[in-house]
Design an enzyme around this catalytic site. Sequence first.
Site, mmCIF file in Angstrom:
data_model
loop_
_atom_site.group_PDB
_atom_site.id
_atom_site.type_symbol
_atom_site.label_atom_id
_atom_site.label_comp_id
_atom_site.label_asym_id
_atom_site.label_seq_id
_atom_site.Cartn_x
_atom_site.Cartn_y
_atom_site.Cartn_z
ATOM 1 N N HIS A 14 0.843 -1.204 0.000
ATOM 2 C CA HIS A 14 0.000 0.000 0.000
ATOM 3 C C HIS A 14 0.871 1.244 0.000
ATOM 4 O O HIS A 14 1.956 1.233 0.568
ATOM 5 C CB HIS A 14 -0.894 0.044 1.251
ATOM 6 N N SER A 195 6.867 6.458 1.773
ATOM 7 C CA SER A 195 8.134 5.737 2.011
ATOM 8 C C SER A 195 8.199 5.113 3.405
ATOM 9 O O SER A 195 9.282 4.946 3.964
ATOM 10 C CB SER A 195 9.346 6.665 1.844
ATOM 11 N N ARG A 196 7.040 4.803 3.971
ATOM 12 C CA ARG A 196 6.983 4.185 5.319
ATOM 13 C C ARG A 196 7.542 5.086 6.418
ATOM 14 O O ARG A 196 7.893 4.620 7.500
ATOM 15 C CB ARG A 196 7.711 2.828 5.365
ATOM 16 N N LEU A 197 7.669 6.401 6.129
ATOM 17 C CA LEU A 197 8.134 7.329 7.172
ATOM 18 C C LEU A 197 6.913 7.908 7.871
ATOM 19 O O LEU A 197 6.583 9.100 7.736
ATOM 20 C CB LEU A 197 9.006 8.437 6.537
#
Length: 218
Positions: A14, A195-197
């Site tokens: 996702h 970016s999963r940050l």
Amino acid sequence: MKPELIQKLKTIRHDYSKHQLLEENVDPNPLKQFSVWLHEAFENGDEMANSFILSTVNKNNMPSSRVLLLRDVSHGGFTFFSNYASNKGKDMEQNKNVSMLFLWKELQRQVRIEGTVQFLPEAESAEYFKSRPRESQLAALASEQSIVILNRKVLEDRFYELTQLHENKAVPKPAHWGGYLLVPNKIEFWQGRESRLHDRLQFSLTANQDWKIERLSP
Ligand SMILES: Cc1cc2nc3c(=O)[nH]c(=O)nc-3n(C[C@H](O)[C@H](O)[C@H](O)COP(=O)(O)O)c2cc1C
């Protein structure tokens, strides 16, 4: 599992890029911030935005989780209703520490709440019980929540019996049914980011009863 399903579990990804949660925009009162996000989840079309996972711990230190519905945010906490004699009721009788988890998938948000539970005043439970649909009132009376029953018929017969018994009469609130107030000491707001940050802002209650805000690494 079907191979396609196994493949799906391994490869599904996702993007999290819809919103952000920054220190300068968050309400310093986490209950107010919670209400903002709950409102946005409903506005965004999530009809079950008030559903959450309640985790309790039993006398053998075994945790257990189930879905419930939030009914109010007031008195400095979160209100829900259940059967005091149910498994979760027994857990909370001996261990008041519980956690609540809200997931608002479409908005890519999660809220984790930890705190202690107390009973709502009986008058408030009675008032809320009165506002429930009659069928829900009768179901609360008919169900000894969490106990093993022989079959579905046992439940339906009991429901029918109670329906007859209370015909043209108000359904009394069972003594074992009522509300809980979770008074939080920690609330974490999680917002999915690119970016999963991800953004994670954690509110912790200090000794002076102020809320301290810290950013956690995703
Ligand atoms: C969407 C949804 C909403 C629910 N709402 C409640 C609720 O508000 N109160 C409740 O006691 N159980 C509710 N339940 C049922 C609980 O998940 C659970 O089955 C029940 O409370 C018994 O849990 P226990 O045996 O751990 O005590 C709900 C279940 C779902 C899936």
